[in-house]
Structure formats: structure tokens, C-alpha cells
Motif scaffolding. Structure first.
Motif, mmCIF file in Angstrom:
data_model
loop_
_atom_site.group_PDB
_atom_site.id
_atom_site.type_symbol
_atom_site.label_atom_id
_atom_site.label_comp_id
_atom_site.label_asym_id
_atom_site.label_seq_id
_atom_site.Cartn_x
_atom_site.Cartn_y
_atom_site.Cartn_z
ATOM 1 N N ASP A 67 4.080 14.568 -3.452
ATOM 2 C CA ASP A 67 5.296 13.802 -3.743
ATOM 3 C C ASP A 67 5.354 13.232 -5.167
ATOM 4 O O ASP A 67 5.845 12.129 -5.363
ATOM 5 C CB ASP A 67 5.451 12.671 -2.732
ATOM 6 C CG ASP A 67 4.252 11.722 -2.708
ATOM 7 O OD1 ASP A 67 3.257 12.010 -3.398
ATOM 8 O OD2 ASP A 67 4.330 10.706 -1.999
ATOM 9 N N LEU A 68 4.896 13.992 -6.159
ATOM 10 C CA LEU A 68 4.910 13.491 -7.538
ATOM 11 C C LEU A 68 6.312 13.077 -7.981
ATOM 12 O O LEU A 68 6.518 11.980 -8.496
ATOM 13 C CB LEU A 68 4.348 14.550 -8.492
ATOM 14 C CG LEU A 68 4.466 14.241 -9.995
ATOM 15 C CD1 LEU A 68 3.696 12.980 -10.356
ATOM 16 C CD2 LEU A 68 3.970 15.430 -10.826
ATOM 17 N N ARG A 187 3.519 3.959 -0.489
ATOM 18 C CA ARG A 187 4.173 4.981 0.332
ATOM 19 C C ARG A 187 4.809 4.415 1.603
ATOM 20 O O ARG A 187 5.529 5.127 2.295
ATOM 21 C CB ARG A 187 3.171 6.082 0.695
ATOM 22 C CG ARG A 187 2.807 6.969 -0.498
ATOM 23 C CD ARG A 187 1.929 8.139 -0.083
ATOM 24 N NE ARG A 187 1.806 9.120 -1.150
ATOM 25 C CZ ARG A 187 0.872 9.106 -2.084
ATOM 26 N NH1 ARG A 187 -0.017 8.125 -2.092
ATOM 27 N NH2 ARG A 187 0.821 10.037 -3.021
ATOM 28 N N ASN A 188 4.552 3.153 1.926
ATOM 29 C CA ASN A 188 5.163 2.577 3.125
ATOM 30 C C ASN A 188 6.695 2.594 3.040
ATOM 31 O O ASN A 188 7.377 2.588 4.062
ATOM 32 C CB ASN A 188 4.683 1.141 3.340
ATOM 33 C CG ASN A 188 3.222 1.075 3.768
ATOM 34 O OD1 ASN A 188 2.609 2.096 4.088
ATOM 35 N ND2 ASN A 188 2.664 -0.116 3.762
ATOM 36 N N VAL A 189 7.221 2.611 1.815
ATOM 37 C CA VAL A 189 8.672 2.612 1.633
ATOM 38 C C VAL A 189 9.318 3.868 2.214
ATOM 39 O O VAL A 189 10.513 3.887 2.508
ATOM 40 C CB VAL A 189 9.010 2.459 0.132
ATOM 41 C CG1 VAL A 189 8.638 3.708 -0.651
ATOM 42 C CG2 VAL A 189 10.472 2.117 -0.080
ATOM 43 N N TYR A 190 8.540 4.925 2.388
ATOM 44 C CA TYR A 190 9.075 6.164 2.933
ATOM 45 C C TYR A 190 9.289 6.107 4.450
ATOM 46 O O TYR A 190 9.968 6.971 5.008
ATOM 47 C CB TYR A 190 8.123 7.338 2.653
ATOM 48 C CG TYR A 190 7.857 7.638 1.204
ATOM 49 C CD1 TYR A 190 8.815 7.416 0.216
ATOM 50 C CD2 TYR A 190 6.634 8.176 0.811
ATOM 51 C CE1 TYR A 190 8.556 7.715 -1.112
ATOM 52 C CE2 TYR A 190 6.370 8.481 -0.516
ATOM 53 C CZ TYR A 190 7.334 8.248 -1.478
ATOM 54 O OH TYR A 190 7.066 8.547 -2.781
ATOM 55 N N LEU A 191 8.679 5.149 5.133
ATOM 56 C CA LEU A 191 8.739 5.089 6.586
ATOM 57 C C LEU A 191 10.105 4.616 7.059
ATOM 58 O O LEU A 191 10.657 3.648 6.519
ATOM 59 C CB LEU A 191 7.669 4.130 7.119
ATOM 60 C CG LEU A 191 6.208 4.449 6.780
ATOM 61 C CD1 LEU A 191 5.324 3.284 7.183
ATOM 62 C CD2 LEU A 191 5.761 5.733 7.474
ATOM 63 N N THR A 277 5.288 11.187 6.016
ATOM 64 C CA THR A 277 4.567 10.207 5.203
ATOM 65 C C THR A 277 3.122 10.093 5.662
ATOM 66 O O THR A 277 2.847 9.779 6.828
ATOM 67 C CB THR A 277 5.240 8.826 5.286
ATOM 68 O OG1 THR A 277 6.594 8.944 4.862
ATOM 69 C CG2 THR A 277 4.528 7.826 4.397
ATOM 70 N N ARG A 278 2.216 10.343 4.749
ATOM 71 C CA ARG A 278 0.785 10.318 5.050
ATOM 72 C C ARG A 278 0.201 8.971 4.628
ATOM 73 O O ARG A 278 0.289 8.580 3.457
ATOM 74 C CB ARG A 278 0.089 11.454 4.300
ATOM 75 C CG ARG A 278 -1.422 11.573 4.508
ATOM 76 C CD ARG A 278 -1.926 12.749 3.687
ATOM 77 N NE ARG A 278 -3.353 12.962 3.787
ATOM 78 C CZ ARG A 278 -4.257 12.311 3.053
ATOM 79 N NH1 ARG A 278 -3.870 11.387 2.173
ATOM 80 N NH2 ARG A 278 -5.549 12.578 3.179
#
Length: 308
Positions: A67-68, A187-191, A277-278
Motif C-alpha cells: 500500500d505505498l 493502518r487502523n484508519v483503513y478498517l 488491512t493487515r
């Protein structure tokens, strides 16, 4: 707070600090700062005369399908948080500034990168080692602060520092969590709302595992089986890895080994996808055998013999 966007500007400011014999703490990040990053900056401000923060989304540590391009960025917010935490210098280079040409030299750390994220993200830690090495040369820090959420990264950086004799102390700091236990991550923002609710299974599983391992006759194999069953109870999950390893070597104990016979520090490390999301999380076990930066914080751990 001074903002440097070029290596020349940064070198000038570092030179001034060194002339004044100021100690330097360093926090390397990829930006989109949250309370976890803020805690690192505060630790540095407490320990050192000056704190340097770098914000650089490093393309070398992203794979071709990662996800760059959509990695979250918010420069204005980052700078406000950095200033609030007492940061003295922020280094915000462009990709062109850091890599004016494709680098022909990379830093590769073996063995500690063979498992976990090193196995599932080939080349990731080569990119991490290369950029951190480059940043250490530019900033010349006395101490560098890393969050223990990525415990493998801490182990990799410490190994690099030991092997190449970098004159810097690596200081790992506690995992910072939301009130419900979810480890803070950019990356929590992707959840979405449902995934965010399900993601607490990571911290809940780590907590349960701390109790399970105390059961008589509990083996590595049995513990990991329970861990996977617990994670699979949550919706929309796909386990990338769930491993119990020695820390910081990240080598596996025998699967049938009773856990109460393992006298070395252990890490239970998880990587799970919630939708696309990993997320990663971990817990260090046998905490009485590891050093800590904040002695009363259960989440701060380090390899024996190292001052993290």
C-alpha cells in the motif's frame, strides 16, 4: 521547531548540535503520527538535549502489491503533534532527496528476518535496514527510539547496530493501545466499523495466551492451536502468521516442547488481515528475564543484555 527537507539542511542543523555537545535522540517514522509515535518523541525529549524526528515513507520497504501509494499522509497534523511533543528538528525529505538514483548498496540482516513479516513480506527488512542505516549516518543520534509493536523490526535494527558497530543505543518503547486494547497503527484508519470492532481479537488473544501458557503440560503446538482458534472466531479474519518464538533471535522452540521448560524470553507474534488491512501485534513472555525502558510497563520489553 526546525523543518529540514534536504540532507544539506539536516547536516547543518546536526553540526550545530554537535558543536554545542548536545545529546541527540532520534525517532524515525513514516508519518501519519499517532499517540504511539508521540510517546516515542516524549521519551526522547526526556532523555536527550535535542530530539530529531524523520518522516519518510520509504519505498524500499514496500512490495509491489503493497500500500505505498495509499499509505496515509497528513503533514500538517504530523508537524503539530511533533511540536507539541517537544521535537527540535523534523527531517522530511522527498524520495528524490533520499534516493537520487537507485541505490546499489543495501543492508541485509539474516536469520532474524527469516520468519514473521520477513517471510511474508520478502525484501521488507532489506528496505528497513537500508533506510535506517542511512538515517543513522545523517542524524548521528546517541539514542534511537522504536515502538515494540513491530518487535521484529526492533530485533533487526539491534542486530544491525551490533554487527556494524553503530554508535547508537536502541531504545524500544511500550506498545500504545486504544482503551479497548487495539494497538495503535497508522493502518487502523483503513478498517471499517465492523473490522475495527473485530480487530480487538488480537490483544484479547494475546491476553488469553498469557494465561494458557501457565497450564500444566502446555506445549508450543497446543498454545498456537488455541491462538488460531480464538482468532478465527472473529469475522473477516485471515491469519498471516501466529508464532511463538525465542526473542530476540526469533528462532522457534520445538513444537512439542512444554512451555514451562523454555527458560529464554519468548514472543507471541500475530499478523492478521481484517478485510484487506493487515495488522500486527505481539506480547513478550517471561517478562522477568528481559530489560525494560519503563520498568513498570508490561508492554515494554527488550532482548536480554541490550538496553532498549
Amino acid at each position: 521547531m526546525i523543518i529540514c527537507r534536504t540532507i544539506t539542511e539536516l547536516k547543518e542543523q546536526i553540526g550545530l548540535l554537535r558543536k554545542k555537545e548536545k545529546s541527540i535522540g532520534f525517532v524515525p517514522t513514516m508519518g501519519y503520527l499517532h499517540e504511539g509515535h508521540a510517546s516515542l518523541l516524549r521519551y526522547s525529549a526526556e532523555d536527550n538535549d535535542a530530539t530529531v524526528l524523520s518522516i519518510f515513507v520509504n519505498p524500499l520497504q514496500f512490495g509491489p502489491n503493497e500500500d505505498l501509494d495509499r499509505y496515509p499522509r497528513d503533514e500538517k497534523r504530523d508537524l503539530a503533534l511533533a511540536e507539541e511533543c517537544g521535537t527540535d528538528i523534523v527531517f522530511m525529505p522527498s524520495v528524490q532527496e533520499m534516493y537520487p538514483a537507485k541505490p546499489l548498496t543495501t543492508v541485509i540482516v539474516n536469520q532474524v528476518t527469516d520468519r514473521l513479516c520477513g517471510a511474508s513480506r520478502p525484501g521488507h527488512f532489506d528496505g528497513v535496514g537500508t533506510v535506517v542505516s542511512k538515517l543513522f549516518h545523517l542524524v548521528q543520534p546517541d539514542k534511537a527510539y522504536f515502538g515494540m509493536k513491530d518487535a521484529q523490526q526492533v530485533a533487526v535494527i539491534q542486530q544491525m547496530v551490533n554487527d556494524l558497530n553503530f554508535p547508537v543505543d536502541i531504545i524500544p518503547c511500550p506498545i500504545v493501545r486504544e482503551p479497548d486494547g487495539l494497538a495503535l497503527s497508522s493502518r487502523n484508519v483503513y478498517l471499517n466499523a465492523e473490522q475495527r470492532q473485530q480487530a480487538v481479537v488480537l490483544s484479547q488473544t494475546l491476553e488469553k495466551a498469557s494465561d494458557w501458557l501457565k497450564e500444566p503440560g502446555m506445549t508450543v503446538e497446543r498454545l498456537l492451536a488455541r491462538v488460531k482458534v480464538q482468532i478465527d472466531k472473529a469475522a473477516e479474519t485471515a491469519i498471516d502468521y501466529a508464532e511463538l518464538l525465542y526473542y530476540p533471535s526469533l528462532q522457534p522452540p520445538a513444537a512439542n516442547a512444554p512451555i514451562n521448560t523454555l527458560n529464554q524470553p519468548l514472543i507471541l507474534a500475530l499478523a492478521v488481515k481484517f478485510g484487506a488491512t493487515r495488522l500486527i501485534d505481539n506480547r513478550l513472555l517471561h517478562a522477568n528475564e528481559v530489560n525494560v525502558h519503563v520498568q513498570n510497563d508490561d508492554e515494554v520489553k527488550a532482548a536480554p543484555g541490550n538496553r532498549y
